[in-house]
Motif scaffolding. Structure first.
Motif, PDB file in Angstrom:
ATOM      1  N   GLY A 204      31.039  60.950  30.472  1.00 45.10           N
ATOM      2  CA  GLY A 204      31.262  61.078  31.910  1.00 45.10           C
ATOM      3  C   GLY A 204      32.084  59.929  32.459  1.00 45.10           C
ATOM      4  O   GLY A 204      31.962  58.779  32.027  1.00 45.10           O
ATOM      5  N   PHE A 205      32.936  60.245  33.430  1.00 48.48           N
ATOM      6  CA  PHE A 205      33.817  59.257  34.053  1.00 48.48           C
ATOM      7  C   PHE A 205      33.009  58.174  34.766  1.00 48.48           C
ATOM      8  O   PHE A 205      33.262  56.972  34.612  1.00 48.48           O
ATOM      9  CB  PHE A 205      34.752  59.982  35.021  1.00 48.48           C
TER      10      PHE A 205
ATOM     11  N   ASP B  73      33.508  62.216  40.132  1.00 48.47           N
ATOM     12  CA  ASP B  73      32.972  62.357  38.775  1.00 48.47           C
ATOM     13  C   ASP B  73      32.874  63.828  38.383  1.00 48.47           C
ATOM     14  O   ASP B  73      33.228  64.218  37.256  1.00 48.47           O
ATOM     15  CB  ASP B  73      31.600  61.687  38.706  1.00 48.47           C
ATOM     16  N   ASP B  74      32.414  64.655  39.305  1.00 54.78           N
ATOM     17  CA  ASP B  74      32.283  66.091  39.049  1.00 54.78           C
ATOM     18  C   ASP B  74      33.643  66.748  38.813  1.00 54.78           C
ATOM     19  O   ASP B  74      33.801  67.579  37.904  1.00 54.78           O
ATOM     20  CB  ASP B  74      31.567  66.747  40.220  1.00 54.78           C
ATOM     21  N   LEU B  75      34.638  66.386  39.611  1.00 53.59           N
ATOM     22  CA  LEU B  75      35.970  66.984  39.453  1.00 53.59           C
ATOM     23  C   LEU B  75      36.579  66.609  38.105  1.00 53.59           C
ATOM     24  O   LEU B  75      37.152  67.466  37.416  1.00 53.59           O
ATOM     25  CB  LEU B  75      36.880  66.526  40.597  1.00 53.59           C
ATOM     26  N   VAL B  76      36.453  65.350  37.704  1.00 54.94           N
ATOM     27  CA  VAL B  76      36.986  64.932  36.410  1.00 54.94           C
ATOM     28  C   VAL B  76      36.270  65.670  35.280  1.00 54.94           C
ATOM     29  O   VAL B  76      36.901  66.164  34.334  1.00 54.94           O
ATOM     30  CB  VAL B  76      36.877  63.406  36.235  1.00 54.94           C
ATOM     31  N   SER B  77      34.947  65.777  35.368  1.00 53.84           N
ATOM     32  CA  SER B  77      34.194  66.493  34.335  1.00 53.84           C
ATOM     33  C   SER B  77      34.630  67.947  34.243  1.00 53.84           C
ATOM     34  O   SER B  77      34.762  68.502  33.139  1.00 53.84           O
ATOM     35  CB  SER B  77      32.687  66.416  34.626  1.00 53.84           C
ATOM     36  N   SER B  78      34.870  68.592  35.382  1.00 51.73           N
ATOM     37  CA  SER B  78      35.291  69.991  35.385  1.00 51.73           C
ATOM     38  C   SER B  78      36.659  70.167  34.734  1.00 51.73           C
ATOM     39  O   SER B  78      36.895  71.146  34.025  1.00 51.73           O
ATOM     40  CB  SER B  78      35.315  70.535  36.816  1.00 51.73           C
TER      41      SER B  78
ATOM     42  N   LEU C 284      45.509  61.517  40.203  1.00 51.82           N
ATOM     43  CA  LEU C 284      45.000  60.192  39.863  1.00 51.82           C
ATOM     44  C   LEU C 284      43.627  60.060  40.511  1.00 51.82           C
ATOM     45  O   LEU C 284      43.502  60.060  41.740  1.00 51.82           O
ATOM     46  CB  LEU C 284      45.928  59.091  40.373  1.00 51.82           C
ATOM     47  N   PHE C 285      42.586  59.995  39.677  1.00 54.88           N
ATOM     48  CA  PHE C 285      41.216  59.846  40.156  1.00 54.88           C
ATOM     49  C   PHE C 285      40.786  58.385  40.024  1.00 54.88           C
ATOM     50  O   PHE C 285      41.015  57.758  38.989  1.00 54.88           O
ATOM     51  CB  PHE C 285      40.266  60.729  39.351  1.00 54.88           C
ATOM     52  N   ILE C 286      40.118  57.893  41.080  1.00 56.38           N
ATOM     53  CA  ILE C 286      39.724  56.487  41.107  1.00 56.38           C
ATOM     54  C   ILE C 286      38.267  56.351  41.525  1.00 56.38           C
ATOM     55  O   ILE C 286      37.842  56.956  42.521  1.00 56.38           O
ATOM     56  CB  ILE C 286      40.613  55.689  42.090  1.00 56.38           C
ATOM     57  N   ILE C 287      37.503  55.597  40.757  1.00 55.87           N
ATOM     58  CA  ILE C 287      36.200  55.060  41.178  1.00 55.87           C
ATOM     59  C   ILE C 287      36.385  53.552  41.199  1.00 55.87           C
ATOM     60  O   ILE C 287      36.454  52.907  40.156  1.00 55.87           O
ATOM     61  CB  ILE C 287      35.070  55.481  40.227  1.00 55.87           C
TER      62      ILE C 287
END
Length: 357
Positions: free
Chosen positions: A8-9, A70-75, A88-91
């Motif tokens: 997981g991200f 996190d959910d979008l990256v996992s999907s 580009l996803f950022i936490i």
């Protein structure tokens, strides 16, 4: 999946290996996934018409956005949907997430104006995130977007709303307003002055369709009711897949506001004339006192004003409140949000070489 992201991200961001090395894989559907840095994942389809940044965790206690990212990256990794846009996803701030606090030493969302001297972790993060976004947008000529996802620290008369930053770019933000409506957000607020927020950075530097999204209230990680944000998730997936956006809500209206003034704290003597926990969009009639500082009194102007993000405890030189009034934009005409101008159909670019109407 044989990847650092298999757990997981978010889990990797919060508990990264000591020897992190950037890596990338290509999914069976042709999507390339690049793990550029701790808390930064880039998604690249074979062809794209948009480049979209979705950031979260700028404030560590605003956890619903973090869970959504996190959910979008996992999907995407599970191939539940196939993006047709670069993403580009950022936490952003794992230290603050662990501490369940907005920041450790300095408000990260006030550090995106320039490259910062590295005096603390937030300055270091802001510099890294600016570099990541600049590199991401520089890779192609697609239409740039940036959604910086937050949660409010106080009650609000609009539970979910978007704040569109003012910039010197001539960008018609009607598509952004349309997206907010498709996301079943409650309101949009159009700024008038430059800021140093993450969404402003993308709007000012790259002409991005950019907004700060306020998603409900702060909560502990995994204690959010993510069902509240299903319409936003559905709209994001539709945009990422170049599909028609969902219809606006038939059950609630949509309000538009323009910022009338920004109150800046310039001395420790600054005081709000109302409770620090007043809800966002609390209305004050003309003449009602809003704040006082060393004998200077701020009162509501003609027509009254509503207050958003009031906070008397901010550092000196930072915004202590935004004051807004409702208005109805004519969406049959371009809607520009330029610095120190009324939101509307007239705008200018930074070089002042042209006027658009």
């Amino acid at each position: 999946m044989d990847s650092q992201l298999s757990g997981g991200f978010l889990k990797h961001t919060l508990f990264p290996p000591s020897n992190f090395i950037p890596s990338s894989i290509t999914l069976s559907n042709g999507i390339n996934v690049s793990h550029n840095a701790i808390g930064v994942v880039e998604i690249t389809p074979p062809k794209a018409d948009k480049a979209i940044v979705v950031s979260s965790g700028i404030h560590g206690d605003e956890t619903a956005p973090i869970e959504l990212v996190d959910d979008l990256v996992s999907s995407i990794l599970d191939e539940a949907f196939r993006p047709t846009t670069r993403l580009l996803f950022i936490i952003a701030h794992p230290d603050a997430i662990h501490a369940h606090t907005r920041f450790i030493e300095e408000n990260l969302n006030r550090l995106f104006a320039v490259k910062n001297p590295v005096r603390n972790k937030e300055c270091e993060l802001a510099n890294e995130l600016q570099a990541q976004v600049q590199t991401f947008f520089a890779k192609g000529c697609e239409e740039p977007w940036h959604f910086d996802l937050h949660s409010a620290i106080r009650a609000s008369k609009h539970y979910m709303f978007g704040v569109v930053p003012a910039s010197s770019k001539a960008t018609d933000v009607r598509p952004l307003v349309g997206f907010l409506k498709a996301s079943h957000m409650d309101a949009v607020m159009l700024s008038r002055t430059p800021s140093s927020t993450f969404s402003w950075y993308s709007a000012e530097k790259f002409g991005a369709m950019a907004a700060t999204f306020e998603m409900g209230r702060v909560a502990r990680l995994y204690e959010n009711d993510m069902g509240e944000f299903v319409p936003l998730r559905e709209a994001l997936v539709a945009l990422m897949c170049s599909e028609a956006l969902p219809a606006p809500s038939s059950e609630k209206g949509f309000s538009s506001y323009k910022v009338t003034r920004t109150i800046t704290k310039t001395d420790d003597a600054f005081n709000l004339a109302f409770s620090d926990d007043a809800a966002n969009f609390t209305y004050f009639a003309e003449g009602e006192e809003l704040a006082e500082e060393n004998g200077t009194v701020f009162s509501a102007i003609a027509g009254g004003e509503a207050v958003v993000f009031p906070n008397s405890k901010v550092a000196i030189g930072q915004r202590a409140a935004l004051l807004v009034q409702p208005f109805e934009p004519d969406l049959s005409e371009p809607l520009y949000v330029n610095v120190e101008r009324e939101p509307g159909p007239i705008a200018y670019s930074a070089n002042h070489s042209r006027s658009l109407s």
